[in-house]
Write an enzyme that holds these catalytic residues in place. Structure first.
Site, PDB file in Angstrom:
ATOM      1  N   PRO A 121     -23.749   0.399   4.020  1.00 25.45           N
ATOM      2  CA  PRO A 121     -22.835   0.479   5.151  1.00 25.45           C
ATOM      3  C   PRO A 121     -23.447   1.284   6.305  1.00 25.45           C
ATOM      4  O   PRO A 121     -23.945   2.383   6.101  1.00 25.45           O
ATOM      5  CB  PRO A 121     -21.615   1.212   4.569  1.00 25.45           C
ATOM      6  CG  PRO A 121     -21.688   0.975   3.095  1.00 25.45           C
ATOM      7  CD  PRO A 121     -23.150   0.909   2.780  1.00 25.45           C
ATOM      8  N   GLU A 122     -23.430   0.689   7.498  1.00 25.22           N
ATOM      9  CA  GLU A 122     -23.922   1.381   8.672  1.00 25.22           C
ATOM     10  C   GLU A 122     -22.731   1.779   9.540  1.00 25.22           C
ATOM     11  O   GLU A 122     -21.580   1.638   9.129  1.00 25.22           O
ATOM     12  CB  GLU A 122     -24.921   0.494   9.407  1.00 25.22           C
ATOM     13  CG  GLU A 122     -26.186   0.238   8.585  1.00 25.22           C
ATOM     14  CD  GLU A 122     -27.317  -0.389   9.378  1.00 25.22           C
ATOM     15  OE1 GLU A 122     -27.225  -0.432  10.624  1.00 25.22           O
ATOM     16  OE2 GLU A 122     -28.301  -0.831   8.764  1.00 25.22           O
ATOM     17  N   ARG A 133     -23.782   2.550  -7.143  1.00 21.93           N
ATOM     18  CA  ARG A 133     -25.109   3.176  -7.195  1.00 21.93           C
ATOM     19  C   ARG A 133     -25.051   4.705  -7.100  1.00 21.93           C
ATOM     20  O   ARG A 133     -26.060   5.373  -7.291  1.00 21.93           O
ATOM     21  CB  ARG A 133     -25.991   2.592  -6.081  1.00 21.93           C
ATOM     22  CG  ARG A 133     -26.159   1.069  -6.223  1.00 21.93           C
ATOM     23  CD  ARG A 133     -27.069   0.499  -5.173  1.00 21.93           C
ATOM     24  NE  ARG A 133     -28.459   0.894  -5.384  1.00 21.93           N
ATOM     25  CZ  ARG A 133     -29.482   0.510  -4.625  1.00 21.93           C
ATOM     26  NH1 ARG A 133     -29.249  -0.301  -3.601  1.00 21.93           N
ATOM     27  NH2 ARG A 133     -30.703   0.918  -4.869  1.00 21.93           N
TER      28      ARG A 133
END
Length: 269
Positions: A2-3, A109
């Site tokens: 996600p940016e 993750r």
């Protein structure tokens, strides 16, 4: 990963559900994220969430006594769910609200983070950051000053959080293409006119991505579970070897700063 647009879309999605709500409980199922979740995060219990603010790619859940600082890492997401929602494998943190809804953090993750910042203090992860790209502080005069005399590639300069926050790899590729700038060009060699255009294109690309719900590549889903649609608008990112959408020449893909960089040698110079 996600940016900035994905994080901003998440902020907008969760804000109506959490602002003004009292936190009745924090449930931590796995504290082993990028950094261990501090016990102090439970200070938020009993507090009213006053606001949700984004700083770079961090979200701050503001209360009167401090802030829960959340980073989505590479695969994290925040979802609003009803009370009693089935717990999935990677659901690591729940913020239980008085409304009966749950703000749930899922991160397969575990590269994300939950941190605590006492009111009146400044957490180290937020120190020394550059301006927000959509703010007035990020302007052509500022970028020209930062680029002057720099040998660093222009793409790496605009991805440096000390210069400007939140211009991640996808949006750096897209903005440089839109501005017609070779991503490898030393920042100090880019003309002031081109840098002015680059500032405008960074703002335009980010605003468009936010409006369309971000870019879904692998893991991102926004707060209501729907994917973002900006991926359909990508001009060059992920399209190395394909024709340039402007001139038809083959797009070149290289590694720059260990990140995939795609550009058109004909259109970007």
């Amino acid at each position: 990963m996600p940016e900035l647009p994905e994080v901003e879309v998440t902020r907008m999605g969760i804000t109506p559900h959490v602002v003004g709500q009292t936190v009745t409980k924090i449930v931590i199922r796995n504290s082993r994220l990028r950094w261990p979740i501090p016990d102090a995060i439970k200070n938020i219990e009993g507090q009213v969430i006053r606001n949700v603010v984004r700083r770079a790619k961090y979200l701050l859940l503001e209360t009167d006594i401090g802030y829960a600082i959340v980073h989505l890492g590479m695969s994290g997401s925040l979802r609003i769910l009803p009370a009693g929602a089935v717990v999935e494998k990677h659901d690591h943190v729940d913020v239980v609200l008085a409304s009966g809804e749950i703000l749930r953090y899922n991160d397969p993750r575990r590269f994300g983070a939950w941190l605590w910042q006492q009111a009146g203090e400044n957490h180290s992860v937020l120190d020394k950051m550059g301006p927000e790209p959509l703010s007035d502080d990020f302007n052509s005069d500022y970028l020209v000053a930062k680029a002057t005399g720099k040998r660093k590639a222009i793409k790496l300069l605009i991805m440096d959080n000390h210069v400007v926050v939140g211009v991640g790899n996808i949006y750096a590729n897209e903005s440089l293409f839109a501005a017609g700038i070779d991503p490898q060009c030393p920042a100090g060699k880019v003309s002031s006119q081109k840098l002015q255009l680059l500032v405008s294109e960074i703002k335009a690309v980010l605003k468009k991505a936010i409006a369309q719900g971000g870019t879904t590549l692998k893991d991102f889903k926004n707060a209501d579970g729907k994917p973002g649609y900006f991926a359909q608008e990508l001009q060059v990112y992920g399209k190395g070897g394909q024709p340039c959408p402007r001139c038809g020449e083959v797009l070149i893909e290289i590694k720059l700063g260990q990140r995939a960089t795609v550009f058109c040698a004909n259109c970007q110079h």
